[in-house]
Enzyme design. Structure first.
Site, short mmCIF file in Angstrom:
data_model
loop_
_atom_site.label_atom_id
_atom_site.label_comp_id
_atom_site.label_asym_id
_atom_site.label_seq_id
_atom_site.Cartn_x
_atom_site.Cartn_y
_atom_site.Cartn_z
CD GLU A 131 -50.49 -59.54 -32.74
OE1 GLU A 131 -51.26 -60.52 -32.60
OE2 GLU A 131 -49.37 -59.61 -33.28
N GLY A 135 -52.42 -57.04 -25.33
CA GLY A 135 -51.65 -55.83 -25.07
C GLY A 135 -50.62 -56.12 -23.99
CB SER A 136 -51.00 -57.00 -20.39
OG SER A 136 -51.86 -55.92 -20.14
NE ARG A 288 -67.25 -20.27 -8.95
CZ ARG A 288 -68.27 -19.92 -9.70
NH1 ARG A 288 -68.14 -18.99 -10.65
NH2 ARG A 288 -69.45 -20.49 -9.54
CB ILE A 357 -60.23 -27.09 -7.76
CG1 ILE A 357 -59.68 -27.79 -6.51
CG2 ILE A 357 -59.97 -25.59 -7.71
CD1 ILE A 357 -58.18 -27.70 -6.32
CG HIS A 358 -61.31 -25.89 -12.98
ND1 HIS A 358 -60.12 -26.37 -12.46
CD2 HIS A 358 -60.96 -24.90 -13.83
CE1 HIS A 358 -59.11 -25.71 -12.99
NE2 HIS A 358 -59.59 -24.81 -13.81
CD GLU A 383 -44.65 -46.73 -23.77
OE1 GLU A 383 -45.80 -46.91 -24.25
OE2 GLU A 383 -43.84 -45.93 -24.26
#
Ligand SMILES: Cc1cc2nc3c(=O)[nH]c(=O)nc-3n(C[C@H](O)[C@H](O)[C@H](O)COP(=O)(O)OP(=O)(O)OC[C@H]3O[C@@H](n4cnc5c(N)ncnc54)[C@H](O)[C@@H]3O)c2cc1C
Length: 403
Positions: A131, A135-136, A288, A357-358, A383
Site C-alpha cells: 500500500e 511494503g515490508s 574492445r 567493463i563496457h 518479494e
C-alpha cells in the site's frame, strides 16, 4: 554469446524445455526488448507467443489444462526468460503466484473456475499486498473488507505497486477483515478480486475498483505497475481464497507461503540477469582494445569476469537447491531467503561490473547493459528487500538452532 545451458542436475525434460525457452529469448525477446523498454510499451506479440508455448500454465496441474511441472523446472524457465528481459518474467511471475495460491488453498470450485483459463493465459493474475504507506510491514495493511447485509464483502482502501495491475483479470488481494485481531495477521483475508482486464474504471459487476495511470519507473518497463483504488467494491463471500469457512482471516499465512515460492522466483530472475550481464561482458571485453590488446587480456578485467562467473554459479546453485527443497515438501524458508538475497545481489553486482567493463558505451542506450543496469535494482526490493531477507534468515536460523 550464449553460454551453454548449465545441464547439471537437469532431467532430459528440463533440458529440452530450457533449450526451447533459451531459443525463444534469443530470437524473440532479446532483439525486441530495447524497443519495448525505450517506449515503455507492453510487449503484446511476445506475450502472445508465450501463451502459445504454454508458459502461463507451466506449474498448473494437467487436470486443469496446465503442464504440471514443478518449481525447479519453473525456476529454470524464469532464469531463461529473465536472461532475455526481466519484464517478461514479471508478466508471468504474479500469475504464477496467483495460480500457486489457488492450487494450494483454493476451493475446488475456485480451481475449476479459474485455473483452466489461467493455464492458457486467457486470463492473467496479479497479487497485491503493498500500500502507499507500507511494503515490508505487511501486517500494517489498512485496506479493509466488511461484510454487508446480503453476505457480500465491501472492500475500501488503496493498494500500491501492483505488477500487472491493469491487464490482469484477477487480483489476489490481502485486506484486513478483523481490525481487532491480535496478533494483527490473524485478522487478514485474501480475496480473489475479479476485474475487467485493461480497464482503468471498472463498471457493472466490478464497479468500485479503479486503476490509476501506471507508475513511471526507472526500469522494469513494459510491464505495468499500478495503484488500485477500492471504493465500495463488492465481492461475494465465495471470492475469499479457499471459501469463507476455510479462508476468512487466513490470508496472511497463505500469502507468506506464496512469498516463499516468490522468493525462489525472484532468485531465478537474479541468476538470469547476472548470466546475461556476464555474457555481454565476455563478448565486449574480447572486442574492445585498450593499450594495444583486448581489454579481456588485462588481469583486472579477467578478475571481474571471474568474480561475475563465480557469483552466477553460486546464485544458480542456491536457487536450484531452494526450489528442490520446496518441491520435496521440505522446509525451505531459510534457503529461499538465502537464494533471493544472494541471487538478487549477484544480479546487481554482475550488472554493475559488466557496465564498468563496457566503459562509456555502457552508459549509452545503444547497449543492452544500460537496460540491465536500470532493471537489476528491482530484484533487491520485490518479494522482500535484502534487509528483510536477512531478518527472515536470521530469525529462522535461531528458531532452527534454539538452545
Ligand atoms: C517495480 C515494483 C513492482 C512491485 N510489484 C509488487 C506487486 O506486484 N505486489 C505487491 O504487493 N507489491 C509489489 N511491489 C512492492 C514491493 O514489494 C515493496 O516495495 C517492498 O516490499 C518494499 O516495501 P516499501 O517499498 O514499502 O519499503 P519500506 O518497507 O518502506 O522499506 C524502506 C527501507 O527500509 C528497510 N526496512 C524496512 N523495515 C525494516 C526493518 N524492520 N529492519 C531493517 N530495515 C527495514 C527496507 O529494507 C528498505 O530499505 C513492487 C515494487 C516495485 C518497485
Amino acid at each position: 554469446m550464449a553460454v551453454d545451458i548449465d545441464a547439471q542436475d537437469m532431467t532430459d525434460e528440463q533440458r529440452a524445455i530450457c533449450e526451447m525457452v533459451r531459443q525463444f529469448a534469443d530470437e524473440q525477446i532479446i532483439p525486441n526488448a530495447a524497443h519495448y523498454d525505450h517506449e515503455d510499451e507492453f510487449p503484446e506479440p511476445i506475450v502472445e507467443q508465450m501463451r502459445e508455448l504454454g508458459l502461463f500454465g507451466v506449474t498448473i496441474p494437467e487436470a486443469y489444462d496446465g503442464m504440471g511441472l514443478d518449481l525447479s523446472t519453473y525456476a529454470m524457465i524464469v532464469e531463461e526468460l529473465s536472461r532475455g528481459w526481466i519484464s517478461i518474467s514479471g508478466i508471468v511471475n504474479t500469475h504464477f503466484i496467483g495460480s500457486y495460491l489457488l492450487m494450494k488453498f483454493g476451493s475446488e470450485e475456485q480451481k475449476q473456475r479459474y485455473l483452466p483459463r489461467m493455464a492458457t493465459g486467457e486470463i492473467r493474475a496479479a497479487f497485491s499486498l503493498s500500500e502507499p504507506e507500507l511494503g515490508s510491514d505487511v501486517q500494517a495493511i489498512k485496506t479493509s473488507a466488511k461484510q454487508t447485509e446480503d453476505g457480500d464483502y465491501e472492500i475500501n482502501g488503496q493498494k500500491m505497486w501492483v505488477t500487472n495491475g491493469l491487464r490482469s483479470a484477477l487480483v489476489f488481494t490481502l485486506v484486513r477483515t478483523d481490525p481487532t485481531a491480535e496478533p494483527r495477521h490473524r485478522g487478514m483475508t485474501c480475496f480473489i478480486c475479479e476485474k475487467e482486464p485493461g480497464v482503468s474504471h471498472n463498471t457493472g459487476a466490478h464497479k468500485g475498483l479503479d486503476v490509476p495511470p501506471q507508475i513511471r519507473k526507472m526500469g522494469y518497463k513494459g510491464v505495468e505497475s499500478t495503484e488500485l483504488v477500492f471504493d465500495g467494491y463488492r465481492t461475494p463471500a465465495d471470492s475469499i481464497l479457499g471459501g469463507e469457512a476455510a479462508g476468512l482471516n487466513k490470508g496472511f499465512s497463505q500469502m507468506m507461503d506464496a512469498l516463499e515460492l516468490g522468493r525462489v522466483n525472484v532468485a531465478a530472475r537474479g541468476v538470469g540477469i547476472a548470466q546475461r550481464a556476464l555474457e555481454l561482458a565476455l563478448v565486449y571485453s574480447q572486442q574492445r582494445r585498450a593499450f594495444g590488446k583486448p581489454i579481456a587480456q588485462h588481469q583486472a578485467i579477467q578478475f571481474k569476469l571471474a568474480d561475475m562467473a563465480t557469483q552466477v554459479e553460486a546464485a544458480r546453485l542456491l536457487t536450484r537447491r531452494a526450489a528442490r527443497l520446496k518441491d520435496a515438501g521440505e522446509r525451505s524458508d531459510i534457503e529461499a531467503g538465502m537464494a533471493k538475497l544472494f541471487a538478487s545481489e549477484a544480479g546487481r553486482f554482475c550488472v554493475e561490473e559488466s557496465l564498468r567493463i563496457h566503459g562509456g558505451y555502457g552508459y549509452s542506450k545503444e547497449y543492452e547493459i544500460e537496460r540491465l543496469y536500470r532493471d537489476a535494482p528491482l530484484l533487491l526490493i520485490g518479494e522482500g528487500t535484502s534487509e528483510i531477507q536477512r531478518m527472515v534468515i536470521g530469525r529462522k536460523l535461531l528458531e532452527r538452532h534454539k538452545i
